[in-house]
Scaffold this active site. Structure first.
Site, PDB file in Angstrom:
ATOM      1  N   LYS A   1     174.104  14.286  11.102  1.00 52.84           N
ATOM      2  CA  LYS A   1     175.318  13.490  10.798  1.00 52.84           C
ATOM      3  C   LYS A   1     176.181  14.474   9.699  1.00 52.84           C
ATOM      4  O   LYS A   1     175.383  15.115   8.649  1.00 52.84           O
ATOM      5  CB  LYS A   1     174.936  12.321  10.088  1.00 52.84           C
ATOM      6  CG  LYS A   1     176.221  11.414   9.566  1.00 52.84           C
ATOM      7  CD  LYS A   1     175.626  10.089   9.064  1.00 52.84           C
ATOM      8  CE  LYS A   1     177.014   9.102   8.815  1.00 52.84           C
ATOM      9  NZ  LYS A   1     176.310   7.851   8.240  1.00 52.84           N
TER      10      LYS A   1
ATOM     11  N   SER B   1     174.512   1.751   8.807  1.00 50.54           N
ATOM     12  CA  SER B   1     175.094   2.932   9.573  1.00 50.54           C
ATOM     13  C   SER B   1     174.307   3.709  10.258  1.00 50.54           C
ATOM     14  O   SER B   1     174.825   4.727  11.093  1.00 50.54           O
ATOM     15  CB  SER B   1     175.840   3.936   8.491  1.00 50.54           C
ATOM     16  OG  SER B   1     176.886   3.386   8.096  1.00 50.54           O
TER      17      SER B   1
ATOM     18  N   SER C   1     178.327   3.888  10.312  1.00 53.38           N
ATOM     19  CA  SER C   1     179.398   5.045  10.284  1.00 53.38           C
ATOM     20  C   SER C   1     178.689   6.302  11.052  1.00 53.38           C
ATOM     21  O   SER C   1     179.436   7.220  11.030  1.00 53.38           O
ATOM     22  CB  SER C   1     179.484   5.440   8.695  1.00 53.38           C
ATOM     23  OG  SER C   1     178.220   5.957   8.153  1.00 53.38           O
TER      24      SER C   1
END
Lengths: 95, 474
Positions: free
Chosen positions: B84, B183, B159
């Site tokens: 990420k 997330s 997210s």
């Protein structure tokens, strides 16, 4: 349809509702007119500029104060909670 | 006959490890297959902000050379994974999904990234995410929206949306992700992957761009629970760069897995966690609970009480801490934030200190409640989410009888475990009539990831939900 107008099966407007409203519309055009509380809050936030050092634009001030207003409103349950002598949490102690 | 690229992509890390070690396949073959998948699907789904194809190929070649010479490091050696874009990655652009950091090239790795490199993983690139991890849709004003692999007109959750997409479509075999308000678990439930948020302090946060220090966690998104266990074993452990990390020894989580849930007590908190939720979701979760019973688990109803203040507590902690972190950027770069994130950051200046402290005290209160629950059971189970994802650009969802904003909906069931730091995982437990994955959340007491993984693994092995792939994969 303005989500704020739709009260069917909808919980009280939350802070995120205001994010959604202000994100898709221009302030003053589609946002419902501010309540007296929100206007007062907006003035309060504006008066704090010397403290925060942040000078917000008219639009930013309106959306920030709306969001603060809704968060404070939705925090009634938290504020009314009697937590006795409970202290703030710390992270787990390494064992 | 060697497996085709398409067949290779359908394997898990646990399956690929022996194949690599025995040199039946090579890391270069795996990496090429993943990069071809990225080239094919990323333009449509936007799972990656940066693809590091050249360095990935070099790392794969080096992994193959090491394995050939007998220097096999373990189950992640030669496995292509993604990161990420919130994690500092040495020499690789790290944007945190923002315009402000769009040209940041760190000179160091986040600890979690360094541990993956040390384990021999091949880094494919940096996954798309919601701007500064501050949202749940991965609809990013600077890098475009990420898209749901099961229906690209829908959001993938966030997210860590790019991470969920990449793993669901085998663009990578796993992704390192972060979870402040769900997330990891939200995109995992939406994309049909496994997403593990470990105990706070189990995995170092050093090198991850913070959202809220109190609530930030680091963990894997993977194709299977066994893969998540493999990744956690590599990632976990004390880090002197993150003083909140625990000195507790790290077990080999993979060896604690078993095919049965016999002897484990599963708590079902029907108050709060099953209210205002889509009936397809609760139906699937109830079937999963019945499945756990058939696997030998003892299922009991537990009470967690009124968790309504969780939303306000999360709001105060996240907004205040995020604004505190971003003050330095806000001075000079305020106009470079997306509208939603900017409003949150500006509002964070004006919330009351007393409400912030009350929220921190509420965390202690909630920890005590859940600690009592976990004296009676080994894990609790619930839906991960109460609603299905909306279309890209939309923010309203229907959570059963309740129409609500996606942030309120998607945080509702996951946030108690960010507030308390207790570990929680999301695994697939079915699909909707329209083919969208449904997530089952399993939580446990602090540092009891073993119990959580045991139950998750036993359930997963008794179903085939984790074997389904979005139609783009073919």
């Amino acid at each position: 349809m303005n989500p704020a107008d739709d009260t069917r099966n909808q919980n009280a407007l939350t802070r995120r509702d205001w994010l959604a409203i202000t994100a898709v519309s221009t302030v003053g055009a589609c946002v419902p007119s501010l309540s007296a509380q929100e206007v007062s809050l907006e003035n309060t936030l504006k008066s704090m500029e010397p403290l925060t050092g942040a000078v917000l634009s008219r639009d930013s001030l309106a959306s920030a104060s709306s969001l603060v207003s809704v968060i404070v409103e939705s925090s009634k349950g938290l504020r009314s909670l009697d937590l006795g002598e409970i202290e703030p949490a710390t992270e787990f102690q390494a064992k | 006959m060697p497996p085709s690229s398409n067949e290779l992509l359908k394997h898990t890390i646990a399956e690929l490890g022996p194949m690599l070690q025995n040199r039946r396949i090579s890391s270069q073959e795996l990496t090429t297959a993943c990069l071809e998948q990225v080239a094919d699907l990323n333009p449509k789904l936007n799972a990656f902000i940066t693809v590091t194809a050249e360095s990935a190929r070099k790392e794969a070649a080096a992994a193959d050379a090491d394995i050939r010479s007998g220097k096999y490091r373990g189950p992640l050696h030669g496995i292509p994974i993604s990161i990420k874009d919130v994690f500092a990655t040495r020499g690789v652009r790290t944007t945190a999904g923002s315009k402000i950091l769009s040209n940041w090239i760190p000179d160091h790795d986040a600890t979690a990234v360094a541990r993956l490199r040390a384990a021999g993983a091949v880094l494919l690139g940096k996954n798309h995410m919601h701007e500064f991890a501050y949202g749940v849709t991965s609809d990013n004003p600077h890098y475009g929206p990420a898209r749901n692999p099961w229906d690209p007109t829908l959001v993938p959750g966030g997210s860590s949306g790019g991470s969920g997409i990449a793993v669901a479509t085998s663009m990578s075999f796993a992704s390192l992700a972060s979870d402040t308000g769900g997330s990891i678990r939200i995109p995992s439930a939406v994309c049909g992957t496994v997403g593990l948020k470990p105990t706070y302090g189990r995995v170092s946060r050093y090198g991850a761009v913070p959202l809220a220090w109190t609530l930030d966690h680091v963990g894997p998104i993977a194709k299977s629970v066994e893969d998540a266990a493999i990744l956690l074993t590599v990632l976990a452990g004390h880090d002197s760069s993150d003083t909140t990390t625990s000195n507790l020894p790290v077990p080999n989580y993979r060896t604690t897995l078993q095919a049965t849930a016999r002897g484990l007590k599963v708590g079902v908190p029907r108050d709060y966690f099953f209210e205002h939720a889509d009936t397809e979701i609760t139906s699937a979760v109830n079937k999963a609970i019945a499945g756990l019973k058939e696997l030998g688990a003892v299922v009991v109803e537990v009470q967690v009480g009124d968790l309504e203040p969780c939303s306000a507590a999360e709001a105060h902690i996240t907004l205040v801490e995020a604004t505190s972190y971003h003050e330095k950027h806000m001075e000079k770069h305020l106009s470079e934030y997306g509208d939603g994130v900017r409003t949150d950051l500006e509002a964070g200046r004006f919330l009351l200190g007393t409400d912030y402290v009350k929220s921190q005290r509420y965390r202690s209160h909630l920890k005590a409640i859940l600690t009592e629950v976990f004296r009676k059971v080994d894990v609790v189970v619930s839906p991960t989410l109460p609603a299905f994802p909306p279309r890209v650009g939309e923010v309203w969802v229907q959570s059963g009888d309740l129409r609500e904003h996606i942030i309120d909906a998607f945080l509702r069931f996951v946030i108690p475990f960010n507030l308390t730091g207790f570990p929680a995982i999301s695994v697939s437990c079915g699909f909707s009539r329209t083919g969208l994955p449904i997530g089952l959340q399993i939580a446990a007491a602090p540092f009891n990831e073993s119990a959580l993984l045991k139950v998750a693994h036993a359930y997963e092995r008794s179903t085939d939900w984790h074997l389904r792939y979005p139609s783009q994969l073919g």
